[in-house]
Scaffold this motif. Structure first.
Motif, mmCIF file in Angstrom:
data_model
loop_
_atom_site.group_PDB
_atom_site.id
_atom_site.type_symbol
_atom_site.label_atom_id
_atom_site.label_comp_id
_atom_site.label_asym_id
_atom_site.label_seq_id
_atom_site.Cartn_x
_atom_site.Cartn_y
_atom_site.Cartn_z
ATOM 1 N N PRO A 219 0.814 -1.227 0.000
ATOM 2 C CA PRO A 219 0.000 0.000 0.000
ATOM 3 C C PRO A 219 0.845 1.274 0.000
ATOM 4 O O PRO A 219 0.495 2.263 -0.631
ATOM 5 C CB PRO A 219 -0.816 -0.093 1.286
ATOM 6 N N LEU A 220 1.992 1.241 0.668
ATOM 7 C CA LEU A 220 2.883 2.402 0.696
ATOM 8 C C LEU A 220 3.429 2.703 -0.696
ATOM 9 O O LEU A 220 3.477 3.861 -1.128
ATOM 10 C CB LEU A 220 4.025 2.158 1.685
ATOM 11 N N MET B 237 2.744 6.088 -2.962
ATOM 12 C CA MET B 237 3.885 6.863 -3.452
ATOM 13 C C MET B 237 3.857 6.995 -4.980
ATOM 14 O O MET B 237 4.167 8.061 -5.519
ATOM 15 C CB MET B 237 5.206 6.217 -3.010
ATOM 16 N N LEU B 238 3.447 5.942 -5.689
ATOM 17 C CA LEU B 238 3.360 6.031 -7.146
ATOM 18 C C LEU B 238 2.258 6.991 -7.575
ATOM 19 O O LEU B 238 2.437 7.757 -8.538
ATOM 20 C CB LEU B 238 3.126 4.636 -7.739
ATOM 21 N N VAL B 239 1.140 6.982 -6.884
ATOM 22 C CA VAL B 239 0.059 7.926 -7.207
ATOM 23 C C VAL B 239 0.525 9.359 -6.964
ATOM 24 O O VAL B 239 0.292 10.249 -7.788
ATOM 25 C CB VAL B 239 -1.206 7.592 -6.383
#
Length: 136
Positions: free
Chosen positions: A19-20, A24-26
């Motif tokens: 989820p992290l 971070m990609l979003v």
């Protein structure tokens, strides 16, 4: 009683980073899209506000109230269009010039307010402001 982690009785020491990484990609994609939009191509030097002038130094402002039917009041006294122009011309000669505050009914036509502002500007008044109520 086991708290997870393979049944050995020890607490789980692994952190799920999926989820992290997704968050971070979003965020990375959002910043990549918005960064070029925030760069201004034309650089201008904006004026700076100076708030060191005290209101009592500039004198009392003159309040022009404009009713819906076009009737104009100079500090709550009725005034004709000809007298308004002569009074504004007289005030324009003073040093420092007083500020003109225009209060108009909500339903007053813009043309009427524009005529009063044009009159003030044509005789040399430099500071014309509008009085409004805060929206809640």
């Amino acid at each position: 009683m086991s708290s997870g982690g393979g049944g050995s009785g020890a607490p789980m020491a692994e952190i799920n980073v999926t989820p992290l990484v997704d968050v971070m990609l979003v965020l990375l994609i959002i910043f990549m899209i918005t960064a070029p939009l925030m760069a201004h191509k034309i650089q201008i030097k904006l004026p700076e506000a100076t708030l060191n002038v005290k209101p009592e130094e500039t004198g009392r402002p003159i309040t022009l109230a404009i009713k819906e039917d076009g009737e104009v009041f100079w500090n709550d006294e009725p005034i004709s269009q000809q007298m308004l122009e002569s009074q504004l011309a007289l005030e324009a000669q003073k040093q420092p010039q007083p500020r003109i505050d225009i209060r108009a009914d909500r339903t007053t036509k813009y043309r009427i307010v524009q005529n009063v502002v044009k009159t003030a500007k044509s005789v040399g008044i430099a500071k014309v402001g509008f009085v409004a109520t805060n929206e809640h």
